[in-house]
Design a protein around this motif. Structure first.
Motif, PDB file in Angstrom:
ATOM      1  N   MET A   1     -34.232  27.857  60.458  1.00  0.00           N
ATOM      2  CA  MET A   1     -33.942  26.432  60.357  1.00  0.00           C
ATOM      3  C   MET A   1     -35.151  25.693  59.793  1.00  0.00           C
ATOM      4  O   MET A   1     -36.273  25.991  60.135  1.00  0.00           O
ATOM      5  CB  MET A   1     -33.662  25.877  61.755  1.00  0.00           C
ATOM      6  CG  MET A   1     -32.242  25.682  62.088  1.00  0.00           C
ATOM      7  SD  MET A   1     -32.060  24.769  63.639  1.00  0.00           S
ATOM      8  CE  MET A   1     -30.420  25.243  64.005  1.00  0.00           C
ATOM      9  N   ALA A   2     -34.886  24.709  58.978  1.00  0.00           N
ATOM     10  CA  ALA A   2     -35.960  23.871  58.450  1.00  0.00           C
ATOM     11  C   ALA A   2     -36.444  22.935  59.549  1.00  0.00           C
ATOM     12  O   ALA A   2     -35.741  22.674  60.530  1.00  0.00           O
ATOM     13  CB  ALA A   2     -35.443  23.063  57.258  1.00  0.00           C
ATOM     14  N   ALA A   3     -37.648  22.403  59.359  1.00  0.00           N
ATOM     15  CA  ALA A   3     -38.235  21.515  60.368  1.00  0.00           C
ATOM     16  C   ALA A   3     -37.320  20.329  60.678  1.00  0.00           C
ATOM     17  O   ALA A   3     -37.167  19.951  61.833  1.00  0.00           O
ATOM     18  CB  ALA A   3     -39.608  21.028  59.911  1.00  0.00           C
ATOM     19  N   THR A   4     -36.702  19.741  59.652  1.00  0.00           N
ATOM     20  CA  THR A   4     -35.823  18.595  59.903  1.00  0.00           C
ATOM     21  C   THR A   4     -34.582  19.019  60.686  1.00  0.00           C
ATOM     22  O   THR A   4     -34.089  18.264  61.514  1.00  0.00           O
ATOM     23  CB  THR A   4     -35.409  17.891  58.592  1.00  0.00           C
ATOM     24  OG1 THR A   4     -34.844  18.868  57.718  1.00  0.00           O
ATOM     25  CG2 THR A   4     -36.582  17.235  57.916  1.00  0.00           C
ATOM     26  N   ASP A   5     -34.078  20.241  60.414  1.00  0.00           N
ATOM     27  CA  ASP A   5     -32.948  20.754  61.188  1.00  0.00           C
ATOM     28  C   ASP A   5     -33.359  20.984  62.635  1.00  0.00           C
ATOM     29  O   ASP A   5     -32.595  20.709  63.556  1.00  0.00           O
ATOM     30  CB  ASP A   5     -32.429  22.063  60.586  1.00  0.00           C
ATOM     31  CG  ASP A   5     -31.774  21.872  59.225  1.00  0.00           C
ATOM     32  OD1 ASP A   5     -31.373  20.736  58.909  1.00  0.00           O
ATOM     33  OD2 ASP A   5     -31.680  22.864  58.485  1.00  0.00           O
ATOM     34  N   ASP A   6     -34.572  21.515  62.840  1.00  0.00           N
ATOM     35  CA  ASP A   6     -35.070  21.737  64.198  1.00  0.00           C
ATOM     36  C   ASP A   6     -35.231  20.417  64.943  1.00  0.00           C
ATOM     37  O   ASP A   6     -34.872  20.313  66.112  1.00  0.00           O
ATOM     38  CB  ASP A   6     -36.412  22.484  64.178  1.00  0.00           C
ATOM     39  CG  ASP A   6     -36.258  23.952  63.813  1.00  0.00           C
ATOM     40  OD1 ASP A   6     -35.167  24.520  64.017  1.00  0.00           O
ATOM     41  OD2 ASP A   6     -37.240  24.536  63.325  1.00  0.00           O
ATOM     42  N   THR A   7     -35.764  19.426  64.255  1.00  0.00           N
ATOM     43  CA  THR A   7     -35.926  18.106  64.867  1.00  0.00           C
ATOM     44  C   THR A   7     -34.558  17.532  65.240  1.00  0.00           C
ATOM     45  O   THR A   7     -34.369  17.010  66.341  1.00  0.00           O
ATOM     46  CB  THR A   7     -36.675  17.151  63.917  1.00  0.00           C
ATOM     47  OG1 THR A   7     -37.941  17.725  63.588  1.00  0.00           O
ATOM     48  CG2 THR A   7     -36.894  15.788  64.551  1.00  0.00           C
ATOM     49  N   ALA A   8     -33.610  17.646  64.343  1.00  0.00           N
ATOM     50  CA  ALA A   8     -32.257  17.158  64.620  1.00  0.00           C
ATOM     51  C   ALA A   8     -31.657  17.908  65.808  1.00  0.00           C
ATOM     52  O   ALA A   8     -30.971  17.299  66.641  1.00  0.00           O
ATOM     53  CB  ALA A   8     -31.370  17.315  63.392  1.00  0.00           C
ATOM     54  N   ARG A   9     -31.927  19.207  65.911  1.00  0.00           N
ATOM     55  CA  ARG A   9     -31.379  19.989  67.031  1.00  0.00           C
ATOM     56  C   ARG A   9     -31.971  19.518  68.357  1.00  0.00           C
ATOM     57  O   ARG A   9     -31.268  19.454  69.364  1.00  0.00           O
ATOM     58  CB  ARG A   9     -31.642  21.485  66.815  1.00  0.00           C
ATOM     59  CG  ARG A   9     -30.896  22.350  67.793  1.00  0.00           C
ATOM     60  CD  ARG A   9     -29.391  22.197  67.625  1.00  0.00           C
ATOM     61  NE  ARG A   9     -28.674  22.941  68.648  1.00  0.00           N
ATOM     62  CZ  ARG A   9     -27.555  22.547  69.224  1.00  0.00           C
ATOM     63  NH1 ARG A   9     -26.984  21.414  68.867  1.00  0.00           N
ATOM     64  NH2 ARG A   9     -26.982  23.268  70.144  1.00  0.00           N
ATOM     65  N   VAL A  10     -33.268  19.179  68.364  1.00  0.00           N
ATOM     66  CA  VAL A  10     -33.897  18.639  69.582  1.00  0.00           C
ATOM     67  C   VAL A  10     -33.166  17.375  70.011  1.00  0.00           C
ATOM     68  O   VAL A  10     -32.777  17.227  71.177  1.00  0.00           O
ATOM     69  CB  VAL A  10     -35.401  18.355  69.357  1.00  0.00           C
ATOM     70  CG1 VAL A  10     -35.972  17.505  70.478  1.00  0.00           C
ATOM     71  CG2 VAL A  10     -36.179  19.658  69.212  1.00  0.00           C
ATOM     72  N   TRP A  11     -32.960  16.441  69.085  1.00  0.00           N
ATOM     73  CA  TRP A  11     -32.270  15.190  69.408  1.00  0.00           C
ATOM     74  C   TRP A  11     -30.838  15.456  69.860  1.00  0.00           C
ATOM     75  O   TRP A  11     -30.366  14.869  70.830  1.00  0.00           O
ATOM     76  CB  TRP A  11     -32.285  14.240  68.215  1.00  0.00           C
ATOM     77  CG  TRP A  11     -33.625  13.640  67.935  1.00  0.00           C
ATOM     78  CD1 TRP A  11     -34.470  13.957  66.914  1.00  0.00           C
ATOM     79  CD2 TRP A  11     -34.286  12.611  68.687  1.00  0.00           C
ATOM     80  NE1 TRP A  11     -35.613  13.195  66.990  1.00  0.00           N
ATOM     81  CE2 TRP A  11     -35.526  12.354  68.057  1.00  0.00           C
ATOM     82  CE3 TRP A  11     -33.954  11.880  69.821  1.00  0.00           C
ATOM     83  CZ2 TRP A  11     -36.422  11.407  68.529  1.00  0.00           C
ATOM     84  CZ3 TRP A  11     -34.851  10.929  70.288  1.00  0.00           C
ATOM     85  CH2 TRP A  11     -36.064  10.704  69.647  1.00  0.00           C
ATOM     86  N   ASP A  12     -30.133  16.357  69.151  1.00  0.00           N
ATOM     87  CA  ASP A  12     -28.741  16.669  69.508  1.00  0.00           C
ATOM     88  C   ASP A  12     -28.637  17.221  70.926  1.00  0.00           C
ATOM     89  O   ASP A  12     -27.772  16.808  71.701  1.00  0.00           O
ATOM     90  CB  ASP A  12     -28.141  17.683  68.531  1.00  0.00           C
ATOM     91  CG  ASP A  12     -27.927  17.129  67.135  1.00  0.00           C
ATOM     92  OD1 ASP A  12     -27.972  15.889  66.952  1.00  0.00           O
ATOM     93  OD2 ASP A  12     -27.726  17.954  66.210  1.00  0.00           O
TER      94      ASP A  12
END
Length: 159
Positions: free
Chosen positions: A1-12
């Motif tokens: 996962m890209a960093a932005t995807d990882d960040t989005a997953r944290v928020w999700d």
């Protein structure tokens, strides 16, 4: 996962779980308590309504680095977020965050004991598994074959 995807997953994951153990430090001991999170992804912040009589605000003013731990044990999904907290008496923000659940703790948003805790995340880590049944099967196969199980994603994320 890209960093932005990882960040989005944290928020999700945080949004889905919604209740965090807020851990603070009083200078001698850590203290954690469950708190209902108001997630403001667009502000890069987590908000909590808190009671001044319980001293969380004092801990945060002295030691602003906190940890938020979100856990959904039934679905094997976990998020740990470190961040910098601040305390506010912003009555407009309190009214914005007010819910029927808050009424269980205070009479109204005008109660002088209500304050707002804001946590701006600095880093996070999440564990996201495919669920209990699949994880259990993968663990059993790994135990039988002597291999390490692949039971989902674990990522460290700069926020």
């Amino acid at each position: 996962m890209a960093a932005t995807d990882d960040t989005a997953r944290v928020w999700d994951l945080a949004e889905k779980i919604s209740v965090a153990m807020l851990a603070t430090w009083d200078g001698q001991n850590p203290h954690a308590r469950p708190m209902s999170a108001h997630i403001a992804r667009d502000e890069n912040a987590f908000y909590f309504l808190a009671d001044k009589r319980h001293h969380k605000d004092e801990d945060i003013r002295k030691f602003p680095t906190v940890c938020l731990a979100f856990a959904d044990a039934s679905d094997h999904k976990y998020v740990s977020i470190s961040g910098e907290a601040s305390v506010s008496n912003d009555r407009a923000k309190i009214k914005e965050l007010w819910t029927a659940w808050a009424k269980a703790w205070w009479e109204s948003p005008d109660d002088p004991n209500v304050c707002v805790l804001k946590v701006v995340p600095t880093e996070a880590q999440y564990w996201d598994t495919p669920g209990k049944v699949i994880s259990s099967i993968k663990m059993a196969v790994a135990a039988a074959t002597g291999n390490r199980p692949d039971i989902g994603e674990n990522r460290k994320v700069a926020m």
